[in-house]
Design a protein around this motif. Structure first.
Motif, PDB file in Angstrom:
ATOM      1  N   ALA A  10     -61.813   3.488  12.458  1.00 28.50           N
ATOM      2  CA  ALA A  10     -62.793   4.564  12.277  1.00 28.50           C
ATOM      3  C   ALA A  10     -63.861   4.538  13.365  1.00 28.50           C
ATOM      4  N   ARG A  11     -63.407   4.610  14.627  1.00 25.50           N
ATOM      5  CA  ARG A  11     -64.330   4.532  15.755  1.00 25.50           C
ATOM      6  C   ARG A  11     -64.694   5.901  16.329  1.00 25.50           C
ATOM      7  N   CYS A  15     -66.295   9.737  12.073  1.00 24.71           N
ATOM      8  CA  CYS A  15     -65.304   9.063  11.231  1.00 24.71           C
ATOM      9  C   CYS A  15     -65.963   8.052  10.305  1.00 24.71           C
ATOM     10  N   PHE A  16     -65.272   7.737   9.247  1.00 21.87           N
ATOM     11  CA  PHE A  16     -65.700   6.675   8.341  1.00 21.87           C
ATOM     12  C   PHE A  16     -64.492   6.197   7.567  1.00 21.87           C
ATOM     13  N   ALA A  17     -64.552   4.963   7.120  1.00 20.65           N
ATOM     14  CA  ALA A  17     -63.517   4.383   6.270  1.00 20.65           C
ATOM     15  C   ALA A  17     -64.150   4.026   4.934  1.00 20.65           C
ATOM     16  N   VAL A  18     -63.345   4.072   3.880  1.00 23.78           N
ATOM     17  CA  VAL A  18     -63.840   3.826   2.532  1.00 23.78           C
ATOM     18  C   VAL A  18     -63.167   2.576   1.987  1.00 23.78           C
ATOM     19  N   PRO A  34     -59.585   7.307   8.157  1.00 24.11           N
ATOM     20  CA  PRO A  34     -59.759   8.754   8.344  1.00 24.11           C
ATOM     21  C   PRO A  34     -58.442   9.521   8.384  1.00 24.11           C
ATOM     22  N   GLN A  48     -69.871  -1.841   9.378  1.00 23.29           N
ATOM     23  CA  GLN A  48     -71.175  -1.201   9.339  1.00 23.29           C
ATOM     24  C   GLN A  48     -71.151  -0.104   8.299  1.00 23.29           C
ATOM     25  N   ILE A  49     -72.287   0.085   7.652  1.00 24.79           N
ATOM     26  CA  ILE A  49     -72.397   1.100   6.617  1.00 24.79           C
ATOM     27  C   ILE A  49     -72.824   2.403   7.281  1.00 24.79           C
ATOM     28  N   GLY A  50     -72.154   3.512   6.903  1.00 23.15           N
ATOM     29  CA  GLY A  50     -72.541   4.807   7.425  1.00 23.15           C
ATOM     30  C   GLY A  50     -71.382   5.518   8.097  1.00 23.15           C
ATOM     31  N   VAL A  51     -71.734   6.609   8.766  1.00 22.79           N
ATOM     32  CA  VAL A  51     -70.761   7.462   9.434  1.00 22.79           C
ATOM     33  C   VAL A  51     -71.034   7.391  10.930  1.00 22.79           C
ATOM     34  N   VAL A  52     -69.979   7.373  11.739  1.00 24.20           N
ATOM     35  CA  VAL A  52     -70.133   7.349  13.189  1.00 24.20           C
ATOM     36  C   VAL A  52     -70.799   8.649  13.637  1.00 24.20           C
TER      37      VAL A  52
END
Length: 140
Positions: A10-11, A15-18, A34, A48-52
């Protein structure tokens, strides 16, 4: 997905991963990526917590050729895509002629020499997919 690999999932922008689940016995964690795929990673890896940043980057149109040129110049040589029929016969097997047409079958043998091998290489079938695939249905 190793400890200390400085991040691999999720770079991309926005993007984000759950985290789906933890398995304490095995020491693993399941992630939803994603792409929609699921991945199992060791629980010792960090995140890291959050969205790129930069989400919605692809929503804005490029509008002009110069922006597309600079976009693909840093990636790889894949722009502009020029059709074979738009070229001259010395540049492409589909080139030349008084109208932009291929003028020969677009399917070509796998044994053809390089330079002739353009179009549908070693095609088993061509054309649209007609009908529907039969899925395994329950027998009552």
């Amino acid at each position: 997905a190793k400890v200390g690999d400085r991040g691999a999932f999720a770079r991309g922008s926005g993007c984000f991963a759950v985290v789906i689940s933890h398995d304490d016995e095995k020491g693993t964690t399941r992630l939803r990526l994603p792409s929609g795929g699921k991945k199992t990673v060791p629980s010792a890896v960090r995140a890291q917590i959050g969205v790129v940043a930069g989400g919605g980057r692809t929503d804005k149109p490029l509008l002009k050729a110069g922006r597309a040129y600079h976009k693909y110049a840093v990636k790889r040589n894949c722009w502009p895509k020029i059709r074979g029929v738009a070229k001259n016969p010395v540049e492409h097997p589909f080139g030349g002629g008084n109208h932009q047409h291929i003028g020969r079958p677009s399917t070509v043998s796998k044994e053809a020499p390089s330079g002739r091998k353009v179009g549908l290489i070693g095609a088993r079938r061509t054309g649209r997919l007609r009908g529907v695939k039969k899925l395994g249905q329950d027998k009552d």
